[in-house]
Scaffold this motif. Structure first.
Motif, PDB file in Angstrom:
ATOM      1  N   ALA A 168       0.833  -1.208   0.000  1.00 50.35           N
ATOM      2  CA  ALA A 168       0.000   0.000   0.000  1.00 50.35           C
ATOM      3  C   ALA A 168       0.864   1.254   0.000  1.00 50.35           C
ATOM      4  O   ALA A 168       0.621   2.204  -0.765  1.00 50.35           O
ATOM      5  N   LEU A 169       1.874   1.256   0.839  1.00 55.02           N
ATOM      6  CA  LEU A 169       2.728   2.436   0.941  1.00 55.02           C
ATOM      7  C   LEU A 169       3.613   2.616  -0.291  1.00 55.02           C
ATOM      8  O   LEU A 169       4.027   3.736  -0.606  1.00 55.02           O
ATOM      9  N   ARG A 170       3.891   1.536  -1.004  1.00 54.03           N
ATOM     10  CA  ARG A 170       4.653   1.659  -2.249  1.00 54.03           C
ATOM     11  C   ARG A 170       3.930   2.539  -3.264  1.00 54.03           C
ATOM     12  O   ARG A 170       4.548   3.360  -3.965  1.00 54.03           O
ATOM     13  N   VAL A 171       2.600   2.382  -3.353  1.00 54.35           N
ATOM     14  CA  VAL A 171       1.846   3.120  -4.374  1.00 54.35           C
ATOM     15  C   VAL A 171       1.330   4.466  -3.860  1.00 54.35           C
ATOM     16  O   VAL A 171       0.684   5.207  -4.597  1.00 54.35           O
ATOM     17  N   LEU A 172       1.603   4.781  -2.585  1.00 57.72           N
ATOM     18  CA  LEU A 172       1.213   6.069  -2.013  1.00 57.72           C
ATOM     19  C   LEU A 172       2.326   7.087  -2.246  1.00 57.72           C
ATOM     20  O   LEU A 172       3.502   6.798  -2.057  1.00 57.72           O
ATOM     21  N   LYS A 173       1.944   8.288  -2.641  1.00 56.32           N
ATOM     22  CA  LYS A 173       2.927   9.349  -2.877  1.00 56.32           C
ATOM     23  C   LYS A 173       3.576   9.789  -1.563  1.00 56.32           C
ATOM     24  O   LYS A 173       2.920   9.768  -0.512  1.00 56.32           O
ATOM     25  N   PRO A 174       4.834  10.208  -1.592  1.00 60.25           N
ATOM     26  CA  PRO A 174       5.411  10.850  -0.403  1.00 60.25           C
ATOM     27  C   PRO A 174       4.560  12.048   0.003  1.00 60.25           C
ATOM     28  O   PRO A 174       4.156  12.856  -0.844  1.00 60.25           O
ATOM     29  N   GLY A 175       4.249  12.134   1.276  1.00 59.57           N
ATOM     30  CA  GLY A 175       3.356  13.186   1.756  1.00 59.57           C
ATOM     31  C   GLY A 175       1.888  12.813   1.681  1.00 59.57           C
ATOM     32  O   GLY A 175       1.033  13.529   2.218  1.00 59.57           O
ATOM     33  N   GLY A 176       1.576  11.688   1.025  1.00 53.89           N
ATOM     34  CA  GLY A 176       0.198  11.226   0.935  1.00 53.89           C
ATOM     35  C   GLY A 176      -0.265  10.578   2.230  1.00 53.89           C
ATOM     36  O   GLY A 176       0.524  10.333   3.154  1.00 53.89           O
ATOM     37  N   PHE A 177      -1.540  10.261   2.290  1.00 56.87           N
ATOM     38  CA  PHE A 177      -2.149   9.764   3.528  1.00 56.87           C
ATOM     39  C   PHE A 177      -2.803   8.409   3.315  1.00 56.87           C
ATOM     40  O   PHE A 177      -3.378   8.136   2.255  1.00 56.87           O
ATOM     41  N   ILE A 178      -2.736   7.571   4.360  1.00 56.97           N
ATOM     42  CA  ILE A 178      -3.439   6.299   4.376  1.00 56.97           C
ATOM     43  C   ILE A 178      -4.376   6.283   5.579  1.00 56.97           C
ATOM     44  O   ILE A 178      -4.010   6.733   6.664  1.00 56.97           O
ATOM     45  N   GLN A 179      -5.591   5.826   5.357  1.00 56.13           N
ATOM     46  CA  GLN A 179      -6.592   5.720   6.424  1.00 56.13           C
ATOM     47  C   GLN A 179      -7.028   4.265   6.521  1.00 56.13           C
ATOM     48  O   GLN A 179      -7.428   3.666   5.525  1.00 56.13           O
ATOM     49  N   TRP A 180      -6.953   3.699   7.740  1.00 57.37           N
ATOM     50  CA  TRP A 180      -7.212   2.271   7.944  1.00 57.37           C
ATOM     51  C   TRP A 180      -8.207   2.117   9.094  1.00 57.37           C
ATOM     52  O   TRP A 180      -7.953   2.558  10.210  1.00 57.37           O
ATOM     53  N   LYS A 181      -9.343   1.461   8.814  1.00 58.45           N
ATOM     54  CA  LYS A 181     -10.370   1.205   9.818  1.00 58.45           C
ATOM     55  C   LYS A 181     -10.642  -0.291   9.910  1.00 58.45           C
ATOM     56  O   LYS A 181     -10.783  -0.964   8.887  1.00 58.45           O
ATOM     57  N   GLU A 182     -10.710  -0.801  11.146  1.00 56.60           N
ATOM     58  CA  GLU A 182     -11.067  -2.201  11.366  1.00 56.60           C
ATOM     59  C   GLU A 182     -11.962  -2.316  12.591  1.00 56.60           C
ATOM     60  O   GLU A 182     -11.802  -1.579  13.566  1.00 56.60           O
ATOM     61  N   PHE A 183     -12.890  -3.273  12.549  1.00 54.37           N
ATOM     62  CA  PHE A 183     -13.638  -3.618  13.754  1.00 54.37           C
ATOM     63  C   PHE A 183     -12.705  -4.277  14.759  1.00 54.37           C
ATOM     64  O   PHE A 183     -11.823  -5.059  14.392  1.00 54.37           O
ATOM     65  N   ASP A 184     -12.899  -3.953  16.026  1.00 57.19           N
ATOM     66  CA  ASP A 184     -12.227  -4.654  17.120  1.00 57.19           C
ATOM     67  C   ASP A 184     -13.226  -5.685  17.640  1.00 57.19           C
ATOM     68  O   ASP A 184     -14.206  -5.331  18.297  1.00 57.19           O
ATOM     69  N   LEU A 185     -12.980  -6.950  17.357  1.00 59.85           N
ATOM     70  CA  LEU A 185     -13.947  -8.000  17.684  1.00 59.85           C
ATOM     71  C   LEU A 185     -13.741  -8.542  19.090  1.00 59.85           C
ATOM     72  O   LEU A 185     -13.615  -9.750  19.309  1.00 59.85           O
ATOM     73  N   LYS A 186     -13.734  -7.637  20.066  1.00 57.18           N
ATOM     74  CA  LYS A 186     -13.638  -8.102  21.442  1.00 57.18           C
ATOM     75  C   LYS A 186     -15.017  -8.531  21.930  1.00 57.18           C
ATOM     76  O   LYS A 186     -16.043  -8.187  21.346  1.00 57.18           O
ATOM     77  N   MET A 187     -15.031  -9.302  23.000  1.00 60.52           N
ATOM     78  CA  MET A 187     -16.279  -9.853  23.504  1.00 60.52           C
ATOM     79  C   MET A 187     -17.227  -8.741  23.924  1.00 60.52           C
ATOM     80  O   MET A 187     -16.815  -7.689  24.426  1.00 60.52           O
ATOM     81  N   THR A 188     -18.505  -8.983  23.710  1.00 58.14           N
ATOM     82  CA  THR A 188     -19.539  -8.044  24.108  1.00 58.14           C
ATOM     83  C   THR A 188     -20.765  -8.853  24.524  1.00 58.14           C
ATOM     84  O   THR A 188     -20.776 -10.074  24.466  1.00 58.14           O
ATOM     85  N   GLY A 189     -21.812  -8.178  24.978  1.00 61.60           N
ATOM     86  CA  GLY A 189     -23.050  -8.874  25.306  1.00 61.60           C
ATOM     87  C   GLY A 189     -23.264  -9.182  26.769  1.00 61.60           C
ATOM     88  O   GLY A 189     -24.251  -9.814  27.137  1.00 61.60           O
ATOM     89  N   ASP A 190     -22.336  -8.742  27.639  1.00 61.68           N
ATOM     90  CA  ASP A 190     -22.521  -8.874  29.085  1.00 61.68           C
ATOM     91  C   ASP A 190     -22.836 -10.312  29.504  1.00 61.68           C
ATOM     92  O   ASP A 190     -23.709 -10.576  30.330  1.00 61.68           O
ATOM     93  N   GLY A 191     -22.112 -11.268  28.883  1.00 62.85           N
ATOM     94  CA  GLY A 191     -22.293 -12.670  29.258  1.00 62.85           C
ATOM     95  C   GLY A 191     -23.471 -13.366  28.610  1.00 62.85           C
ATOM     96  O   GLY A 191     -23.759 -14.522  28.937  1.00 62.85           O
ATOM     97  N   ASN A 192     -24.162 -12.700  27.675  1.00 59.14           N
ATOM     98  CA  ASN A 192     -25.281 -13.341  26.980  1.00 59.14           C
ATOM     99  C   ASN A 192     -24.782 -14.602  26.265  1.00 59.14           C
ATOM    100  O   ASN A 192     -23.807 -14.556  25.516  1.00 59.14           O
TER     101      ASN A 192
END
Length: 306
Positions: A168-192
């Motif tokens: 990804a960074l190879r094809v990005l220009k110097p000074g350019g920006f990368i934005q990366w979003k991912e879900f954090d799949l930690k446990m939820t549901g209060d023990g459901n």
């Protein structure tokens, strides 16, 4: 629809190993990706139902972050005038199509290993290209001003992230920006029980493929270790699924559709095998999400190439 084989195995919570293609073909008519390369580990369907889910999920994420671009990136690049943008792992092109509405002067490249874009919607600004991120993608060095990456956690093994980021960074220009979003799949549901069983199933399925369900927490470190960027923004957010907000409603819909997409794969591994049981299990999950303390978590990082 025909049923493609998923060429991988899963370790169940009790340690039993089962072959997912055998387990899945019997239980579902959903169409899945067929991969002959062991490094390609995406395991959700590729049918119209799944594409609709991904489109809806896009707008849930947009609501969570109040837009498609992190503030530091938006201030640093002239999207109104027009820049060159790459959406790496674009899927059906939901993010690009929405961005074109807001920023029609930009040029957009969508790159993915499967062409699932809507052929009835072909804006002149949007060009799609095949690309396996673990190999050299078909763009010259220093091509793009902005690279968008999102929701690749079910596609990339933990050991392969440095390769993906380097490309990804190879094809990005110097000074350019990368934005990366991912879900954090930690446990939820209060023990459901239903939510916990579902989340444990996801974790086991991902670990069996060498994927990290909490890779979102490693994104800053992985970017920094390239020695090619500086981090300019970090934004970890969560949404209370019981809050009854517009964003929560959208994520509840996404939870439901995601469960439907995953159950053909996860069901046999967690003892939810027939259609009636899967429907009852899905209802238990959705009931739990709106009555227990449950959240959806996501991390976003923006970095600038040095």
């Amino acid at each position: 629809m025909t049923m493609g084989k998923i060429l991988s195995k899963i370790c169940t919570p009790n340690g039993e190993e089962i072959t997912l293609d055998d387990a899945t073909q019997v239980k579902s008519s959903r169409e899945f990706h067929v991969h002959t390369d062991d490094t390609v580990t995406y395991w959700l369907p590729k049918d119209d139902e799944e594409l609709n889910r991904v489109m809806g999920q896009h707008f849930a994420i947009k609501d969570l972050y109040e837009g498609n671009i992190l503030k530091s990136v938006e201030k640093s690049l002239d999207f109104e005038k027009g820049i060159a943008i790459l959406d790496l792992g674009c899927g059906p092109g939901s993010w690009i199509l929405d961005m074109i509405t807001d920023y029609p002067n930009c040029t957009y490249e969508g790159c993915d290993i499967v062409d699932s874009t809507n052929k009835n919607i072909t804006p002149k600004q949007f060009n799609w290209k095949y690309g396996n991120f673990l190999e050299r993608i078909d763009y010259p060095d220093n091509t793009f001003d902005f690279i968008h990456m999102r929701l690749l956690l079910l596609s990339v093994r933990e050991v392969d992230w440095p390769i993906v980021l380097k490309e990804a960074l190879r094809v990005l220009k110097p000074g350019g920006f990368i934005q990366w979003k991912e879900f954090d799949l930690k446990m939820t549901g209060d023990g459901n029980e239903a939510i916990e069983k579902f989340m444990n199933g996801i974790h086991f399925a991902m670990r069996s493929r060498g994927q990290d369900p909490r890779i979102a927490l490693q994104s800053e470190r992985l970017l920094t270790e390239t020695n090619a960027v500086k981090i300019i923004e970090k934004d970890y957010r969560s949404i209370d699924m019981t809050s009854n907000t517009n964003a929560a409603k959208k994520f509840l819909w996404d939870w439901k559709e995601t469960c439907k997409s995953m159950l053909p794969v996860l069901g046999p591994a967690i003892g939810i095998e027939d259609k009636v049981s899967q429907e009852a299990f899905l209802k238990d999950i959705m009931d739990g999400l709106v009555t227990c303390e449950s959240y959806t978590y996501m991390n976003a990082v923006a970095a600038q190439k040095l």
